[in-house]
Design a protein around this motif. Structure first.
Motif, mmCIF file in Angstrom:
data_model
loop_
_atom_site.group_PDB
_atom_site.id
_atom_site.type_symbol
_atom_site.label_atom_id
_atom_site.label_comp_id
_atom_site.label_asym_id
_atom_site.label_seq_id
_atom_site.Cartn_x
_atom_site.Cartn_y
_atom_site.Cartn_z
ATOM 1 N N GLY A 83 3.814 -1.949 7.079
ATOM 2 C CA GLY A 83 3.863 -0.617 6.109
ATOM 3 C C GLY A 83 2.324 -0.673 5.024
ATOM 4 O O GLY A 83 3.247 0.553 5.277
ATOM 5 N N VAL A 84 1.968 -1.411 5.344
ATOM 6 C CA VAL A 84 0.468 -1.227 5.030
ATOM 7 C C VAL A 84 -0.413 -0.233 5.476
ATOM 8 O O VAL A 84 -0.770 0.487 5.036
ATOM 9 N N ALA A 85 -0.621 -0.654 6.766
ATOM 10 C CA ALA A 85 -1.043 -0.258 8.045
ATOM 11 C C ALA A 85 0.042 1.395 7.724
ATOM 12 O O ALA A 85 -0.974 2.504 8.464
ATOM 13 N N VAL A 86 0.740 1.269 7.988
ATOM 14 C CA VAL A 86 1.969 3.134 7.965
ATOM 15 C C VAL A 86 1.250 4.215 6.715
ATOM 16 O O VAL A 86 1.224 4.940 7.118
ATOM 17 N N THR A 87 0.876 3.530 5.886
ATOM 18 C CA THR A 87 0.348 4.091 4.458
ATOM 19 C C THR A 87 -0.624 4.482 4.997
ATOM 20 O O THR A 87 -0.690 5.569 4.503
ATOM 21 N N PHE A 119 -4.444 -0.967 -2.627
ATOM 22 C CA PHE A 119 -4.129 -1.795 -1.571
ATOM 23 C C PHE A 119 -4.805 -2.742 -1.677
ATOM 24 O O PHE A 119 -5.110 -4.438 -1.267
ATOM 25 N N GLY A 120 -6.303 -2.897 -2.286
ATOM 26 C CA GLY A 120 -7.849 -3.769 -2.042
ATOM 27 C C GLY A 120 -7.913 -4.292 -3.315
ATOM 28 O O GLY A 120 -8.598 -4.456 -3.698
ATOM 29 N N ALA A 121 -7.008 -3.865 -4.817
ATOM 30 C CA ALA A 121 -7.164 -3.849 -5.928
ATOM 31 C C ALA A 121 -6.374 -4.650 -6.644
ATOM 32 O O ALA A 121 -7.055 -5.265 -7.572
ATOM 33 N N GLY A 122 -5.448 -5.457 -5.753
ATOM 34 C CA GLY A 122 -4.628 -6.504 -6.286
ATOM 35 C C GLY A 122 -5.595 -7.718 -6.250
ATOM 36 O O GLY A 122 -6.168 -8.335 -5.469
ATOM 37 N N PRO A 123 -4.543 -8.600 -6.655
ATOM 38 C CA PRO A 123 -4.589 -10.345 -6.001
ATOM 39 C C PRO A 123 -4.807 -10.860 -4.746
ATOM 40 O O PRO A 123 -5.281 -11.224 -3.956
ATOM 41 N N PRO A 228 6.290 5.307 5.446
ATOM 42 C CA PRO A 228 5.806 4.065 5.143
ATOM 43 C C PRO A 228 6.726 3.243 4.735
ATOM 44 O O PRO A 228 6.598 1.979 4.164
ATOM 45 N N ALA A 229 7.598 4.200 3.478
ATOM 46 C CA ALA A 229 8.557 3.013 3.198
ATOM 47 C C ALA A 229 9.708 2.178 3.766
ATOM 48 O O ALA A 229 9.925 1.486 3.415
ATOM 49 N N THR A 230 10.057 2.908 4.738
ATOM 50 C CA THR A 230 10.645 2.159 5.815
ATOM 51 C C THR A 230 9.734 1.433 6.869
ATOM 52 O O THR A 230 10.460 0.264 6.570
ATOM 53 N N ALA A 231 8.776 1.645 7.165
ATOM 54 C CA ALA A 231 8.110 0.691 7.700
ATOM 55 C C ALA A 231 8.031 -0.903 7.210
ATOM 56 O O ALA A 231 8.036 -1.990 7.253
ATOM 57 N N ALA A 232 7.594 -0.674 5.720
ATOM 58 C CA ALA A 232 7.561 -1.773 4.860
ATOM 59 C C ALA A 232 9.121 -1.900 5.070
ATOM 60 O O ALA A 232 9.007 -3.601 4.788
ATOM 61 N N LEU A 233 10.056 -1.775 4.970
ATOM 62 C CA LEU A 233 11.051 -2.174 4.401
ATOM 63 C C LEU A 233 11.876 -2.504 6.135
ATOM 64 O O LEU A 233 12.890 -4.182 6.317
ATOM 65 N N VAL A 234 11.698 -2.283 7.081
ATOM 66 C CA VAL A 234 11.452 -2.851 8.259
ATOM 67 C C VAL A 234 10.955 -4.231 8.690
ATOM 68 O O VAL A 234 11.071 -5.213 9.307
ATOM 69 N N ALA A 235 9.683 -4.559 8.291
ATOM 70 C CA ALA A 235 8.598 -5.100 8.360
ATOM 71 C C ALA A 235 9.226 -6.212 7.530
ATOM 72 O O ALA A 235 9.038 -7.614 7.602
ATOM 73 N N ALA A 236 9.855 -5.936 6.121
ATOM 74 C CA ALA A 236 10.162 -7.260 5.646
ATOM 75 C C ALA A 236 11.608 -7.888 6.044
ATOM 76 O O ALA A 236 11.641 -9.414 5.983
ATOM 77 N N VAL A 237 12.681 -6.924 6.568
ATOM 78 C CA VAL A 237 13.511 -7.538 7.503
ATOM 79 C C VAL A 237 13.476 -8.547 9.020
ATOM 80 O O VAL A 237 13.706 -9.574 8.706
ATOM 81 N N TRP A 242 7.013 -8.981 2.865
ATOM 82 C CA TRP A 242 7.142 -9.561 1.740
ATOM 83 C C TRP A 242 5.859 -8.223 1.092
ATOM 84 O O TRP A 242 4.765 -9.620 1.090
ATOM 85 N N LEU A 243 5.774 -7.467 0.335
ATOM 86 C CA LEU A 243 4.870 -6.816 -0.068
ATOM 87 C C LEU A 243 4.960 -7.356 -1.480
ATOM 88 O O LEU A 243 5.620 -7.076 -2.141
ATOM 89 N N THR A 244 4.117 -6.842 -2.516
ATOM 90 C CA THR A 244 3.208 -7.207 -3.726
ATOM 91 C C THR A 244 4.171 -5.758 -4.462
ATOM 92 O O THR A 244 3.756 -4.925 -4.106
ATOM 93 N N PRO A 245 4.133 -6.319 -6.078
ATOM 94 C CA PRO A 245 4.751 -5.248 -6.707
ATOM 95 C C PRO A 245 3.815 -3.822 -6.365
ATOM 96 O O PRO A 245 4.008 -2.183 -6.436
ATOM 97 N N LEU A 246 2.283 -4.335 -6.538
ATOM 98 C CA LEU A 246 1.169 -3.698 -6.372
ATOM 99 C C LEU A 246 1.113 -2.535 -5.230
ATOM 100 O O LEU A 246 0.759 -1.343 -4.894
ATOM 101 N N GLN A 247 1.237 -3.505 -4.098
ATOM 102 C CA GLN A 247 1.183 -2.640 -3.196
ATOM 103 C C GLN A 247 2.711 -1.540 -2.421
ATOM 104 O O GLN A 247 2.561 -1.260 -2.187
ATOM 105 N N LEU A 248 3.874 -1.763 -3.703
ATOM 106 C CA LEU A 248 4.790 -1.322 -3.297
ATOM 107 C C LEU A 248 4.458 -0.017 -3.808
ATOM 108 O O LEU A 248 4.772 1.052 -3.438
ATOM 109 N N LEU A 249 3.443 -0.470 -5.046
ATOM 110 C CA LEU A 249 2.825 0.718 -6.151
ATOM 111 C C LEU A 249 2.626 2.080 -5.542
ATOM 112 O O LEU A 249 2.261 3.052 -5.410
#
Length: 293
Positions: A83-87, A119-123, A228-237, A242-249
């Motif tokens: 999901g990060v790569a697609v975004t 993506f680079g600012a979070g923990p 991008p959102a679809t990629a994150a969903l497919v990758a999670a399932v 699983w992405l962090t809230p900051l990455q989802l933002l």
């Protein structure tokens, strides 16, 4: 149909990533491109005789961009979440869509850039090489779009895309053979590589072509912004990424920027930019040009 096509592309990427322990990313890229090239060559049977240097330059550029785009993208999501790569990759065509437009439209590029910075600012740190490769893939995607337009002016129908796909396959082949070796000939991997080619190219192309008979290009572009959102969903399932809230933002920022840029772009620009996605999707732009001509 558009949403199913988007899901198919991301399922193909997830299947690929699940095989990276058995075959390196460049090997999977070769199998995917080989499948697509063979199908295109059978359908198009391009005429090569009598072509001038001016005809070959854009198609060679398109093939180079196509090969580099896929290789960089696959290497990126081998290192970072899909999901990060697609975004991150989406920034390339988004920036291209804003070039030469009103200054206020640059706000969408700024919003997308803010998402990428998050993506680079979070923990949770994102692998720097994977991040850079995703940006490279986005730049190649923008070059691919420009090259597609130039190729369409000199090659009719599917001819240019078929030749460019073959060029990309031949360019990638030496690196894939050197890295993957005899694994490329393993029947199971050949079959799975063909499946990835179908999921990532043939199925979404067919569905999107059918959808575009009734969907306005602007609506199509907005739907494509959900990738991008679809990629994150497919990758999670499928991959448990699983992405962090900051990455989802961050994904939400890039998706919103893509929707905003699409809504403020003319229908012709949408057809040129948003409908020239990866590989087979370029055919949509070529056919749209043929219809207008």
């Amino acid at each position: 149909m558009v949403l199913i096509g988007i899901m198919s592309v991301q399922f193909g990427a997830a299947v690929s990533k699940g095989l990276f322990g058995e075959i390196p990313p460049v090997g999977m890229v070769l199998l995917r491109l080989l499948t697509s090239s063979l199908i295109l060559l059978v359908l198009a049977r391009p005429r090569l005789a009598g072509r001038t240097a001016a005809d070959w330059r854009p198609v060679l550029a398109l093939g180079s961009a196509l090969g580099a785009m896929n290789w960089a993208f696959y290497e990126s999501f081998a290192r970072i979440p899909l999901g990060v790569a697609v975004t991150i990759e989406f920034v390339g065509p988004l920036a291209l869509a804003a070039v030469g437009r009103r200054p206020r439209d640059l706000v969408w590029v700024g919003l997308a850039a803010s998402g990428v910075v998050l993506f680079g600012a979070g923990p949770t740190k994102v692998d720097a090489l994977g991040f850079g490769l995703a940006l490279l893939a986005g730049g190649c995607w923008a070059l691919y779009i420009v090259s597609t337009a130039a190729t369409g002016r000199r090659w009719a129908g599917l001819d240019g895309l078929a030749v460019a796909s073959t060029v990309a396959t031949l360019a990638i082949a030496p690196f894939a053979v050197a890295t993957a070796g005899a694994g490329l000939l393993e029947p199971r991997l050949l079959l799975l590589g063909a499946l990835v080619g179908l999921l990532s190219s043939v199925i979404p192309y067919s569905l999107e072509m059918a959808a575009l008979r009734s969907l306005p290009p602007r609506v199509f572009g907005i739907l494509m912004s959900l990738e991008p959102a679809t990629a994150a969903l497919v990758a999670a399932v499928l991959l448990h990424e699983w992405l962090t809230p900051l990455q989802l933002l961050a994904i939400a920022c890039v998706t919103a920027a893509s929707v905003g840029a699409t809504r403020t772009t003319s229908a012709r620009d949408v057809g040129r930019v948003r409908r020239t996605g990866r590989h087979f999707s370029a055919l949509r732009a070529a056919m749209a040009r043929s219809d207008r001509d």
